[in-house]
Scaffold this motif. Structure first.
Motif, PDB file in Angstrom:
ATOM      1  N   VAL A  12       0.884  -1.168   0.000  1.00  0.00           N
ATOM      2  CA  VAL A  12       0.000   0.000   0.000  1.00  0.00           C
ATOM      3  C   VAL A  12       0.919   1.214   0.000  1.00  0.00           C
ATOM      4  O   VAL A  12       1.614   1.483   0.987  1.00  0.00           O
ATOM      5  CB  VAL A  12      -0.928   0.019   1.223  1.00  0.00           C
ATOM      6  CG1 VAL A  12      -1.786   1.284   1.208  1.00  0.00           C
ATOM      7  CG2 VAL A  12      -1.818  -1.221   1.251  1.00  0.00           C
ATOM      8  N   SER A  13       0.952   1.921  -1.112  1.00  0.00           N
ATOM      9  CA  SER A  13       1.857   3.063  -1.263  1.00  0.00           C
ATOM     10  C   SER A  13       1.328   4.281  -0.524  1.00  0.00           C
ATOM     11  O   SER A  13       0.115   4.460  -0.386  1.00  0.00           O
ATOM     12  CB  SER A  13       2.036   3.396  -2.751  1.00  0.00           C
ATOM     13  OG  SER A  13       2.629   2.303  -3.431  1.00  0.00           O
ATOM     14  N   LYS A  36      -3.726  -8.283   3.923  1.00  0.00           N
ATOM     15  CA  LYS A  36      -4.057  -6.951   3.403  1.00  0.00           C
ATOM     16  C   LYS A  36      -5.562  -6.862   3.123  1.00  0.00           C
ATOM     17  O   LYS A  36      -6.223  -5.870   3.475  1.00  0.00           O
ATOM     18  CB  LYS A  36      -3.270  -6.668   2.130  1.00  0.00           C
ATOM     19  CG  LYS A  36      -3.627  -5.350   1.431  1.00  0.00           C
ATOM     20  CD  LYS A  36      -2.791  -5.175   0.173  1.00  0.00           C
ATOM     21  CE  LYS A  36      -3.185  -3.923  -0.593  1.00  0.00           C
ATOM     22  NZ  LYS A  36      -4.531  -4.016  -1.201  1.00  0.00           N
ATOM     23  N   ARG A  40      -8.484  -4.611   4.995  1.00  0.00           N
ATOM     24  CA  ARG A  40      -9.349  -3.746   4.198  1.00  0.00           C
ATOM     25  C   ARG A  40     -10.827  -4.033   4.474  1.00  0.00           C
ATOM     26  O   ARG A  40     -11.650  -3.113   4.534  1.00  0.00           O
ATOM     27  CB  ARG A  40      -9.054  -3.935   2.706  1.00  0.00           C
ATOM     28  CG  ARG A  40      -9.843  -3.001   1.796  1.00  0.00           C
ATOM     29  CD  ARG A  40      -9.505  -3.236   0.333  1.00  0.00           C
ATOM     30  NE  ARG A  40     -10.285  -2.360  -0.520  1.00  0.00           N
ATOM     31  CZ  ARG A  40      -9.960  -1.132  -0.844  1.00  0.00           C
ATOM     32  NH1 ARG A  40      -8.824  -0.605  -0.392  1.00  0.00           N
ATOM     33  NH2 ARG A  40     -10.734  -0.395  -1.624  1.00  0.00           N
ATOM     34  N   GLN A  45     -11.245   0.156   4.122  1.00  0.00           N
ATOM     35  CA  GLN A  45     -10.219   0.801   3.299  1.00  0.00           C
ATOM     36  C   GLN A  45      -8.878   0.144   3.634  1.00  0.00           C
ATOM     37  O   GLN A  45      -8.776  -0.590   4.618  1.00  0.00           O
ATOM     38  CB  GLN A  45     -10.138   2.305   3.586  1.00  0.00           C
ATOM     39  CG  GLN A  45      -9.757   2.625   5.024  1.00  0.00           C
ATOM     40  CD  GLN A  45      -9.686   4.124   5.277  1.00  0.00           C
ATOM     41  OE1 GLN A  45     -10.024   4.936   4.430  1.00  0.00           O
ATOM     42  NE2 GLN A  45      -9.249   4.500   6.466  1.00  0.00           N
ATOM     43  N   ASP A  46      -7.868   0.408   2.836  1.00  0.00           N
ATOM     44  CA  ASP A  46      -6.549  -0.136   3.137  1.00  0.00           C
ATOM     45  C   ASP A  46      -5.962   0.531   4.378  1.00  0.00           C
ATOM     46  O   ASP A  46      -6.360   1.642   4.759  1.00  0.00           O
ATOM     47  CB  ASP A  46      -5.593   0.110   1.961  1.00  0.00           C
ATOM     48  CG  ASP A  46      -5.847  -0.838   0.802  1.00  0.00           C
ATOM     49  OD1 ASP A  46      -6.107  -2.030   1.047  1.00  0.00           O
ATOM     50  OD2 ASP A  46      -5.782  -0.377  -0.356  1.00  0.00           O
ATOM     51  N   ALA A  48      -3.631   2.628   5.157  1.00  0.00           N
ATOM     52  CA  ALA A  48      -2.891   3.553   4.303  1.00  0.00           C
ATOM     53  C   ALA A  48      -2.573   4.836   5.060  1.00  0.00           C
ATOM     54  O   ALA A  48      -3.299   5.247   5.962  1.00  0.00           O
ATOM     55  CB  ALA A  48      -3.699   3.868   3.046  1.00  0.00           C
ATOM     56  N   LYS A  53       4.752   3.830   3.631  1.00  0.00           N
ATOM     57  CA  LYS A  53       4.503   2.658   2.782  1.00  0.00           C
ATOM     58  C   LYS A  53       4.268   1.451   3.671  1.00  0.00           C
ATOM     59  O   LYS A  53       5.013   1.228   4.629  1.00  0.00           O
ATOM     60  CB  LYS A  53       5.693   2.405   1.856  1.00  0.00           C
ATOM     61  CG  LYS A  53       5.539   1.150   1.004  1.00  0.00           C
ATOM     62  CD  LYS A  53       6.556   1.096  -0.135  1.00  0.00           C
ATOM     63  CE  LYS A  53       7.942   0.791   0.322  1.00  0.00           C
ATOM     64  NZ  LYS A  53       8.882   0.556  -0.808  1.00  0.00           N
TER      65      LYS A  53
END
Length: 240
Positions: A12-13, A36, A40, A45-46, A48, A53
């Motif tokens: 996940v960037s 992951k 989520r 959501q991720d 993030a 990162k």
């Protein structure tokens, strides 16, 4: 079985400039993509961040003794799932070297080790504690979710021998966990405190061997306290 030198992973960037990294290790039999997706599903959501990162590597398939030698995606082999059992250090150390290479990839990309957090769920949390407290003592922090160390773990001795302050630990466990008993996680936390690790044990009364929303929200907040967004130099210039 020898571990491969390169691990597959999903990432996940960060939304903005990458200035820190989190390496999140899955539990036994899972994968980077699996945990992951699980996160989520819970968060909607991720996991993030603007500047961090998040890396989800996948453990290689290898024979796993608690499954009578069947192949499974595990970070290391155990003789059995028990806090009283001795550790399979050859298996653990092999994977520590592989995962240290993953940490070094982040360092080579410009992320200092004190801007990297390592952690995981279940076996992933145990792997993270071995990797951080025995081989990478200069990381920003460690987290362990529904995890435990063996009673006579090599981790405790290495922390006592170290001349530097060990990374802070964020540890959670569900009281309803019957797969990896809550008391094992609690005893691990007590033993880590006794050798100088700064840590608190967060207990969830109705949580089984799983993740939940409150736990992940607390983890996210803790990550941000350990890896705050770095201030950027002002682009303003003064004119004479």
């Amino acid at each position: 079985m020898a571990a491969p030198g390169v691990l597959s992973r999903c990432i996940v960037s960060p939304a903005g400039k990458h200035t820190a990294s989190v390496i999140f290790l899955h539990g036994s039999g899972d994968s980077g993509q699996g945990i992951k997706s699980w996160i989520r599903e819970i968060l909607k959501q991720d996991l993030a961040f603007k500047h961090i990162k998040v890396i989800f590597p996948t453990a290689p398939a290898q024979p796993y003794s608690p499954m009578l030698g069947e192949m499974s995606n595990v970070w290391f082999d155990r003789y059995k799932i028990s806090m009283e059992c001795c550790e399979n250090l050859d298996s653990i150390d092999s994977m520590c070297h592989v995962l240290t290479n993953l940490i070094q990839e982040e360092v080579k990309s410009g992320i200092s080790k004190n801007r990297i957090i390592l952690g995981g769920f279940s076996m992933g949390g145990a792997m993270a504690m071995h990797l951080a407290y025995r081989y990478n003592k200069d990381l920003a922090g460690v987290f362990a979710l529904s995890s435990f160390l063996n009673k006579d773990s090599e981790v405790y001795q290495k922390i006592k021998e170290a001349k530097c302050r060990p990374p802070e630990l964020f540890q959670c466990h569900g009281r309803a966990d019957t797969l990896v008993l809550h008391k094992w996680g609690e005893e691990t936390n007590t033993l880590l405190k006794s050798v100088g690790v700064a840590t608190a044990f967060h207990s969830f009364p109705n949580l089984y061997h799983e993740l939940n929303l409150q736990e992940l929200e607390m983890l996210r907040t803790w990550i941000l306290t350990k890896l705050p967004e770095e201030a950027t130099a002002s682009q303003d210039t003064k004119t004479a």
